[in-house]
Structures are given as C-alpha cells and as structure tokens.
Design an enzyme around this catalytic site. Structure first.
Site, mmCIF file in Angstrom:
data_model
loop_
_atom_site.group_PDB
_atom_site.id
_atom_site.type_symbol
_atom_site.label_atom_id
_atom_site.label_comp_id
_atom_site.label_asym_id
_atom_site.label_seq_id
_atom_site.Cartn_x
_atom_site.Cartn_y
_atom_site.Cartn_z
ATOM 1 N N ASP A 53 0.860 -1.170 0.000
ATOM 2 C CA ASP A 53 0.000 0.000 0.000
ATOM 3 C C ASP A 53 0.912 1.239 0.000
ATOM 4 O OD1 ASP A 53 -2.365 1.558 0.541
ATOM 5 O OD2 ASP A 53 -1.716 1.648 2.634
ATOM 6 N N ASP B 86 -0.156 5.130 0.954
ATOM 7 C CA ASP B 86 -0.379 6.106 2.017
ATOM 8 C C ASP B 86 -0.313 5.413 3.378
ATOM 9 O OD1 ASP B 86 -0.836 8.587 3.020
ATOM 10 O OD2 ASP B 86 -2.952 8.672 2.510
HETATM 11 MG MG LIG Z 1 -2.760 3.128 3.514
#
Ligand SMILES: [Mg+2]
Length: 324
Positions: A5, A7
């Site tokens: 992922d 962020d």
């Molecule tokens: Mg995230």
C-alpha cells in the site's frame, strides 16, 4: 513478491515514512515489489513518478491502481469494445480507453456499463449521468473503490465511496467494487506479478489486511499509518495480520517466534522474545514487559485472538497498547 500500500506505508502527506524507501529498495533486490493503490484519480505513470521523488526506483508497470482492477472487472461484465460511461478523471478514462472500450460522459449514448472512480473534478452533473444510465437495471455498475474519505493536502475529504453513495441513494442499488478490501485488485496484482510467495504490506486492518486475508495472501501491518496497537488487539477475525511491524525496517529482520504455554489453573501464557502476557478467563495482564514493546503487543494480540472472545468483553492491561 512484495505488494505494498502507499499512504501510511511509503509516505504520509508530503513526507516519506522513515525507513520505508530504504526497506523497499532493499526488498526489490530479491523480490518483485508492486505498489497497490485504491486512488483511481492518478495514472500508474503519475504514481510511479510520485514514488520516484522519494528516491524509489519505480516504473509504471510496478503500479496497480483500482482503475486497472476496475477495468479488468468491467471486461468480465460487458463485450469487448463496448461504450462505457466513465465517471472519473484521467486516471480512469485513460485505462478504460487502453482496454479498447469507447468512453462516453453521457447516458444518452446508451452505455453498456458505468464505471466510477474518484476525481477531484467530479460534480453533480456527472453523478446525475450515472444515475440516468443506471436506471436500466441491466446496466452493470463498477466502482473502483469504496473509501469513504481521502487524505489530501488540507485534510480529510470525501472519497469515492461517498460519491458512489450519492448515486446509490438515487438509483437504489450498489456497484461491484474493484479496490481494497475487495478481491479484484489483489487478483490484478497477482496476475501481473506472478504470485510467487506474495506478501502484502498495509497500514489499515479493514482494507489492506482484510483484503489480503480474503485473497489468501500473508500480510504485514506496519504501525506507521492509520491503525495502531489498540486496533491490532481489537482486530476481528478476518482482519488480523500475519505479521505486525513497527516500521519497514522489520522487513529484513527475523520475525520472533510466538510460544504458548498453559498453566495448571487454566492460565495461558504467551511469550514473544522476552515479553510474556498471561490470560485467565477474560483478564489479560503483562507478566513480563521485556525490552521491545512490539513483542509485548504481538504476545497480547496472540492471547486475545486465541481466546475467541470479543475485545469489549475483556479486561486488557493498558500496558499492552502503550496506555497507562
Ligand atoms: Mg494506507
């Protein structure tokens, strides 16, 4: 193969998360690293460029967006070359076009399907076009993702899920969803990168970890983003990570083994490294804190998860999540 992922794992706001760039660069020497994002507004090349600014070596091919997963899903629902009503920005329209579909912005063109993804430029007009097209129950509706909110420079703003919900209120049905925690984006990543010994890294239990679990991919939760120790202890059965790391430095370190030991009086002891917790009935206490709060957290999580009891029914030692 390492899937990560963005962020909360690689960056937060404008800044790279400490140790993330070094750890992922190191991982890329021995494994393929794929960057997975629910954000449909940017093209893979935009995402790659953004990541390169932090010092990572990333090509557009290393990025899987929810737009790509959405279009893959779309292709299973309508004939090749169909006309598609696209509610979204360049990050979505470009992918729909690349897949050989004809893009329209009007329900008047009798689109075969509607695909909806976040763009900061979306307004009522576009949502109304989606509603008009979806009045025909035979027209499939694909959402790139259902994130309620999206972090932006100035704070937290409504995400794609919120805009989808607006259309939902008008049409009375729900879309099929491509992004995390739903399966299509994980399948898209496995198909692209080959799927050998996959590992998914994320910062959210309800999307990253739950999605990885549903897709059968071992997962790492890093505590550099949204979810922290408290959420780990309280994680429901489907959202429990395989590994918990304080930050990505742990990626290249051996993961400590968990030992369970049952006492005569029904007390269970769980030890990770030099940290031990004990649990009896619904009460869980620190037996020995040890040197590393992460090991204490891992031991506490194991004891709680093993018990099969819901967190709200437990008496949990606050030391386990760094409380007083
Ligand atoms: Mg995230």
């Amino acid at each position: 193969m390492v899937l990560t992922d963005l962020d909360g794992v690689v960056y937060r706001g404008r800044n790279a998360i400490p140790h993330a760039v070094e750890a992922l660069t190191r991982a890329s020497l021995t494994a393929r690293v794929g960057y997975i994002t629910n954000n449909a507004s940017r093209r893979p090349s935009d995402v790659a460029e953004h990541l390169e600014r932090y010092g990572l070596e990333v090509s557009p091919d290393d990025v899987v967006t929810s737009s790509q997963a959405g279009v893959r899903l779309l292709a299973t629902l309508v004939p090749a070359g169909s006309t598609i009503l696209v509610i979204g920005g360049i990050g979505l329209t470009s992918i729909v076009e690349q897949a050989g579909f004809t893009v329209t912005s009007s329900a008047e063109d009798a689109p075969a399907a509607v695909i909806q993804g976040f763009s900061p430029d979306l307004g009522w007009q576009q949502l109304a076009e989606a509603s008009f097209a979806l009045a025909d129950p035979a027209v499939p509706w694909v959402a790139t993702n259902m994130d309620w909110s999206i972090p932006v420079e100035r704070g937290i703003a409504p995400g794609n899920g919120t805009l989808v919900a607006a259309v939902h209120q008008a049409v009375g049905r729900m879309p099929v969803v491509a992004g995390k925690p739903e399966r299509p984006i994980f399948d898209a990543a496995l198909a692209r990168f080959g799927g050998e010994r996959p590992l998914f890294i994320g910062d959210r239990l309800d999307t990253d970890i739950k999605g990885a679990n549903d897709a059968g991919i071992p997962s790492v939760l890093v505590l550099t983003g949204i979810d922290k120790a408290k959420q780990v202890l309280a994680a429901d059965e489907r959202s429990r990570p395989t590994f918990v790391l304080e930050d990505l430095r742990g990626l290249s370190e051996p993961y400590p083994v968990t030992h369970r030991h049952d006492g005569d009086d029904g007390t269970r002891f769980v030890t990770v490294g030099d940290a031990t917790v004990r649990m009896r009935a619904h009460v869980i206490r620190v037996e020995r804190a040890g040197d590393d709060p992460m090991n204490l957290l891992r031991a506490g999580a194991t004891a709680i998860w093993d018990s099969g009891l819901a967190i709200y029914g437990l008496d949990v030692d606050p030391q386990l999540y760094g409380g007083e």
